[in-house]
Design a protein around this motif. Structure first.
Motif, mmCIF file in Angstrom:
data_model
loop_
_atom_site.group_PDB
_atom_site.id
_atom_site.type_symbol
_atom_site.label_atom_id
_atom_site.label_comp_id
_atom_site.label_asym_id
_atom_site.label_seq_id
_atom_site.Cartn_x
_atom_site.Cartn_y
_atom_site.Cartn_z
ATOM 1 N N ASP A 66 0.792 -1.207 0.029
ATOM 2 C CA ASP A 66 -0.102 0.169 -0.019
ATOM 3 C C ASP A 66 1.042 1.118 -0.148
ATOM 4 O O ASP A 66 1.693 1.473 0.961
ATOM 5 N N ILE A 67 0.893 1.911 -0.887
ATOM 6 C CA ILE A 67 2.039 2.975 -1.346
ATOM 7 C C ILE A 67 1.421 4.418 -1.408
ATOM 8 O O ILE A 67 0.071 4.680 -1.610
ATOM 9 N N VAL A 235 -4.196 14.800 3.583
ATOM 10 C CA VAL A 235 -4.806 13.454 3.545
ATOM 11 C C VAL A 235 -3.588 12.369 3.467
ATOM 12 O O VAL A 235 -3.778 11.563 4.656
ATOM 13 N N GLN A 236 -2.879 12.693 2.749
ATOM 14 C CA GLN A 236 -1.499 11.602 2.636
ATOM 15 C C GLN A 236 -0.679 11.701 3.895
ATOM 16 O O GLN A 236 0.034 10.887 4.361
ATOM 17 N N VAL A 237 -0.546 13.020 4.347
ATOM 18 C CA VAL A 237 0.122 12.752 5.665
ATOM 19 C C VAL A 237 -0.524 12.359 6.627
ATOM 20 O O VAL A 237 0.323 11.678 7.721
ATOM 21 N N ASP A 238 -1.866 12.453 6.888
ATOM 22 C CA ASP A 238 -2.311 11.587 8.079
ATOM 23 C C ASP A 238 -2.207 10.188 7.846
ATOM 24 O O ASP A 238 -2.035 9.373 8.726
ATOM 25 N N ALA A 239 -2.429 9.548 6.462
ATOM 26 C CA ALA A 239 -1.910 8.165 6.139
ATOM 27 C C ALA A 239 -0.470 7.705 6.630
ATOM 28 O O ALA A 239 -0.439 6.701 7.139
ATOM 29 N N VAL A 240 0.180 8.711 6.539
ATOM 30 C CA VAL A 240 1.831 8.576 6.949
ATOM 31 C C VAL A 240 1.796 8.289 8.399
ATOM 32 O O VAL A 240 2.560 7.480 8.897
ATOM 33 N N LEU A 280 2.783 19.498 3.059
ATOM 34 C CA LEU A 280 3.701 19.503 4.073
ATOM 35 C C LEU A 280 4.765 18.790 3.557
ATOM 36 O O LEU A 280 4.932 17.819 2.858
ATOM 37 N N THR A 281 6.047 19.534 3.749
ATOM 38 C CA THR A 281 7.478 19.032 3.534
ATOM 39 C C THR A 281 8.033 17.864 4.141
ATOM 40 O O THR A 281 7.902 17.879 5.375
ATOM 41 N N VAL A 282 8.322 17.013 3.506
ATOM 42 C CA VAL A 282 8.760 15.580 3.902
ATOM 43 C C VAL A 282 9.998 15.171 3.489
ATOM 44 O O VAL A 282 10.177 15.539 2.103
ATOM 45 N N ARG A 283 11.022 14.468 4.147
ATOM 46 C CA ARG A 283 12.327 14.238 3.614
ATOM 47 C C ARG A 283 12.296 12.764 3.792
ATOM 48 O O ARG A 283 12.225 12.235 4.926
ATOM 49 N N ALA A 284 13.196 12.026 2.681
ATOM 50 C CA ALA A 284 13.732 10.621 3.010
ATOM 51 C C ALA A 284 15.116 10.493 2.838
ATOM 52 O O ALA A 284 15.839 11.440 2.154
ATOM 53 N N ARG A 285 15.566 9.674 3.563
ATOM 54 C CA ARG A 285 17.056 9.438 3.522
ATOM 55 C C ARG A 285 17.569 8.002 2.997
ATOM 56 O O ARG A 285 16.667 7.090 3.190
#
Length: 395
Positions: A66-67, A235-240, A280-285
């Motif tokens: 689920d992505i 909506v996607q931030v809530d899912a995350v 919302l700004t999100v970062r992945a490493r």
């Protein structure tokens, strides 16, 4: 007219309708016989049409994630613009454009001769002032007992003491000048403040550089690890957040081909939404051990919220659209059977199905234009598997 002739004419008149009827009946029988010969016999001799050859697959449970997908930009977690901290002529450049450097590595040298001369001058000034300070201290110490006995007036003694104190301050200032000259001399060797990858060298050897100039000598970027910055709506931030937030697995995909580039983790969620975009700004490493990611690169970021084993999915190419919604054709007993589906989502060209098929069903992948429900079909996959078996049996 004779009576015999009249009687013959009457008989001919009576036979004419009968003869005409007989001719019509014979003609109809001939047409019917010809039609049977042409059409009825043809139908009897025509073999049934051959089954349509199609590609099939057997539905098996698989793990489908689920992505959430978003467009992102690769950014360096640390960027340093290397600038000269002293004035002079750039004597040498010790790195190449794009080189990988380590912290403390020598990158540039600035001509140190003027600074060495200034260092020598500061040291000479210190030696002179130390001698003057020593002499003033000696004078003050000699005047002290004489001032108590009146042999030296009080004013001369105070002047000697003040001179000693002043020269002590001068010596301290000289030492500071030497420390500054030593520091400036050290700045003639420009070293890497961080480990990273160098960009284009902006200033070449032979040019005069000044301290803190607006043009950097080179820019260093940390490339391992590296980060991807992207924005998500509410909506996607809530899912995350429901899925766990920071630490969720993330894939970086090529924005054009969709090829996976690296796998990392969700690293950072900003503390406020952008009021202009509502995102919302999100970062992945990412570890980026292979160097496949570079700052400024556009990627598709895939956040994996969860992974569901036992999920049923069919290729998007097998999916058909009808008035009642999506459907596929299943192969049942050599016939094509329409199966209406409920599709939850699409992932990597696969339609995740929650209703309409079950594990073990054979789904038709290639759908010819003439395929209809109930059409006779044959799987090319099964035909190819059966041929080697038949040849083995024949041997």
């Amino acid at each position: 007219m004779a009576p015999e002739e009249q009687d013959g004419s009457a008989r001919k008149t009576r036979r004419l309708p009968f003869d005409r009827t007989l001719v019509i009946v014979i003609a109809l029988l001939a047409v019917a016989a010809m039609a049977w010969y042409l059409f009825g016999r043809k139908r009897q001799s025509t073999p049934p049409p051959a089954p349509l050859l199609v590609q099939t697959m057997t539905v098996v449970p698989k793990v489908v994630p689920d992505i959430i997908e978003a467009s992102g930009t690769i950014v360096s977690p640390q960027t340093v613009e290397v600038r000269p901290q002293t004035d002079g002529v750039l004597e040498s450049v010790r790195i190449a454009d794009g080189a990988q450097v380590r912290r403390g590595q020598l990158l540039f040298t600035i001509d140190p001769r003027p600074l060495r001369a200034a260092m020598g001058e500061a040291q000479a000034t210190l030696a002179r002032d130390q001698a003057l300070a020593a002499d003033a201290a000696d004078t003050a110490s000699r005047y002290a007992p004489l001032a108590q006995t009146g042999a030296v007036d009080r004013k001369s003694y105070v002047t000697a003491v003040d001179t000693e104190r002043s020269l002590r301050g001068t010596v301290a200032s000289d030492r500071a000048q030497i420390a500054q000259a030593r520091l400036s001399l050290a700045y003639t060797q420009v070293r890497a403040p961080i480990s990273g990858r160098a960009g284009v060298v902006q200033i070449r050897a032979g040019n005069v550089v000044t301290a803190n100039s607006s043009t950097p000598l080179v820019t260093l970027n940390v490339a391992a690890p590296i980060e991807a910055s992207f924005a998500l709506p509410h909506v996607q931030v809530d899912a995350v957040r429901r899925a766990g937030g920071s630490g969720l697995p993330v894939l970086a995909l090529d924005s054009v081909s969709g090829r996976p580039l690296d796998r990392g983790r969700l690293h950072f969620l900003d503390n406020a939404f952008d009021d202009s975009s509502g995102t919302l700004t999100v970062r992945a490493r990412f570890a980026n051990r292979g160097g496949t990611l570079m700052p400024g690169q556009f990627v598709t970021v895939r956040v994996i919220l969860s992974e569901h084993p036992g999920t049923l999915a069919v290729p998007e190419t097998a999916l058909q659209q009808g008035q009642a919604g999506p459907y596929v054709y299943a192969l049942v007993g050599g016939k094509a059977v329409l199966r209406q589906l409920t599709v939850a989502r699409m992932v990597d060209g696969q339609a995740v199905v929650t209703k309409g098929i079950k594990a073990g069903d054979t789904v038709i992948l290639t759908v010819p234009n003439e395929l209809r429900e109930g059409s006779a079909v044959q799987s090319v996959n099964q035909k190819a598997r059966n041929q080697p078996a038949s040849k083995t049996a024949a041997r």
